[in-house]
Structure formats: C-alpha cells, structure tokens
Design a protein around this motif. Sequence first.
Motif, PDB file in Angstrom:
ATOM      1  N   TYR A 141      -6.675  13.199  -9.388  1.00  0.00           N
ATOM      2  CA  TYR A 141      -5.940  14.099  -8.511  1.00  0.00           C
ATOM      3  C   TYR A 141      -6.408  15.537  -8.633  1.00  0.00           C
ATOM      4  O   TYR A 141      -5.741  16.435  -8.161  1.00  0.00           O
TER       5      TYR A 141
ATOM      6  N   ILE B 289       2.107   1.979  -3.385  1.00  0.00           N
ATOM      7  CA  ILE B 289       1.051   2.577  -4.203  1.00  0.00           C
ATOM      8  C   ILE B 289       0.916   4.064  -3.874  1.00  0.00           C
ATOM      9  O   ILE B 289       0.818   4.901  -4.778  1.00  0.00           O
ATOM     10  N   GLU B 290       0.919   4.405  -2.594  1.00  0.00           N
ATOM     11  CA  GLU B 290       0.817   5.816  -2.188  1.00  0.00           C
ATOM     12  C   GLU B 290       2.004   6.619  -2.729  1.00  0.00           C
ATOM     13  O   GLU B 290       1.833   7.752  -3.174  1.00  0.00           O
ATOM     14  N   THR B 291       3.194   6.029  -2.696  1.00  0.00           N
ATOM     15  CA  THR B 291       4.376   6.704  -3.237  1.00  0.00           C
ATOM     16  C   THR B 291       4.224   6.921  -4.733  1.00  0.00           C
ATOM     17  O   THR B 291       4.541   8.002  -5.251  1.00  0.00           O
ATOM     18  N   SER B 292       3.717   5.927  -5.432  1.00  0.00           N
ATOM     19  CA  SER B 292       3.503   6.061  -6.879  1.00  0.00           C
ATOM     20  C   SER B 292       2.486   7.155  -7.184  1.00  0.00           C
ATOM     21  O   SER B 292       2.671   7.942  -8.111  1.00  0.00           O
ATOM     22  N   MET B 293       1.422   7.220  -6.399  1.00  0.00           N
ATOM     23  CA  MET B 293       0.430   8.273  -6.612  1.00  0.00           C
ATOM     24  C   MET B 293       1.046   9.642  -6.340  1.00  0.00           C
ATOM     25  O   MET B 293       0.796  10.602  -7.073  1.00  0.00           O
ATOM     26  N   SER B 294       1.864   9.738  -5.320  1.00  0.00           N
ATOM     27  CA  SER B 294       2.523  10.998  -4.998  1.00  0.00           C
ATOM     28  C   SER B 294       3.477  11.414  -6.116  1.00  0.00           C
ATOM     29  O   SER B 294       3.546  12.599  -6.473  1.00  0.00           O
TER      30      SER B 294
ATOM     31  N   ARG C 146      -7.942   4.864  -9.721  1.00  0.00           N
ATOM     32  CA  ARG C 146      -7.818   5.798  -8.609  1.00  0.00           C
ATOM     33  C   ARG C 146      -6.964   7.016  -8.954  1.00  0.00           C
ATOM     34  O   ARG C 146      -6.516   7.716  -8.069  1.00  0.00           O
TER      35      ARG C 146
ATOM     36  N   LYS D 293       1.489  13.004  -8.810  1.00  0.00           N
ATOM     37  CA  LYS D 293       1.070  14.357  -8.413  1.00  0.00           C
ATOM     38  C   LYS D 293       2.206  15.359  -8.569  1.00  0.00           C
ATOM     39  O   LYS D 293       2.003  16.477  -9.039  1.00  0.00           O
TER      40      LYS D 293
ATOM     41  N   TYR E 207       2.580   3.246 -11.098  1.00  0.00           N
ATOM     42  CA  TYR E 207       1.406   3.142 -10.224  1.00  0.00           C
ATOM     43  C   TYR E 207       0.600   1.891 -10.566  1.00  0.00           C
ATOM     44  O   TYR E 207       0.240   1.112  -9.680  1.00  0.00           O
TER      45      TYR E 207
ATOM     46  N   GLU F 168       0.831  -1.205   0.000  1.00  0.00           N
ATOM     47  CA  GLU F 168       0.000   0.000   0.000  1.00  0.00           C
ATOM     48  C   GLU F 168       0.865   1.254   0.000  1.00  0.00           C
ATOM     49  O   GLU F 168       0.554   2.239  -0.678  1.00  0.00           O
ATOM     50  N   GLU F 169       1.935   1.245   0.779  1.00  0.00           N
ATOM     51  CA  GLU F 169       2.840   2.392   0.818  1.00  0.00           C
ATOM     52  C   GLU F 169       3.492   2.623  -0.551  1.00  0.00           C
ATOM     53  O   GLU F 169       3.675   3.769  -0.959  1.00  0.00           O
TER      54      GLU F 169
END
Length: 180
Positions: free
Chosen positions: A167, A39-44, A164, A47, A132, A36-37
């Motif tokens: 953004y 994935i969050e890093t990839s989304m960041s 998801r 952005k 991502y 999950e982390e």
Amino acid sequence: MKNWKTAAIVAVGIVFIVVACVFGVQGSRNKAIGLEESIETSMSDIKVQEKRRIDLLPNLVDTIKQYDKHEAETLQEIVDGRGSTGDIENVTTAITAVAEAYPELKSNENYKQLMTELATTENMIAQYRESYNKQVGTYNRYVKGFPARQFLSWTGYEVLDYQRLDYQAPVDAPTNLFGE
C-alpha cells in the motif's frame, strides 16, 4: 404428432439446460464478485489503520515531547528557586504558584496513552491483515472449486496471491519515536 411432442420435449430440455448453465455461470460470477468485494474491503480496512498510525502516532509523540519540556522547565524553576534563596518560604511560594498555574504534572499518563494507542493500532492492523488473508483464502477456495472453476476461468477469474499487501505505507511498527 408424436415427432412434434418429442421435438418440443427436446427443445424444452435444451432451453432448460441453457438457462441452467446461464444461471449457474452468473451465480458463480455473483459469488466471486461478492468475495472480491470482501477482499477489497479488507484491503481498505488495512489502509485505514495504517493511515491512522501515520496520522496519530507522530502527533501523540510531539504532544508528549512538549509536555515533557514543560514539566522539565517547571521542575527546573522549582529547583532553581530552592537553590538560589535557600529560604523554605520562597520555595513553598514557588511550588504553590506552579501548582496553581499547572495543577497536574503527569507525563507518565501521556506515555501510557501513547503506548495504549500504539498497541491498539498495531493489533488492529494485525487483525485486518489476518482478515484480508482469510478473505483471499475463501475466494481462492471458491475459484479453485468445482464446478465454479470451469465457469469462472471462462470469465477471467483467477486465484489471487496473498502478497497483495503493498500500500506504499510502512508495514513495520514505528521505532525511535522520540528521535533520540
């Protein structure tokens, strides 16, 4: 005495099974948390690149517009100087004065830089989006796999959707950069 040994062996076996289950569940959760982390890093990362696009490109376009305006005015002064007097000496003086004040007229380099920055930014956004999707795929494979599926479903982990990427930032490439 024999019953006591059997009871102790059964108790140790039960404790071992419980401990193994606890470690198994927690190990599955820890891996899911790590995924999950990622994935969050990839989304960041996505952005950050979209923000870079929003911040950088309009400023480059404005810089190029101003530089183009300056070059156009400078060249117009040369043409006007040439046309009004017809004297080659005055034109040479005007060109020399302009060359001293503005040694390089190079809008094409600014355009090249803009196109390079635009291509780099769009390529980076595409790479981070691909990363991502790979991270979501890895997570989903793990969450769906046996035996993690049983443990993780008890603790609320579910398969993620690839959609998801909302953004609130433009996801299309910039167009009409010069407003004309």
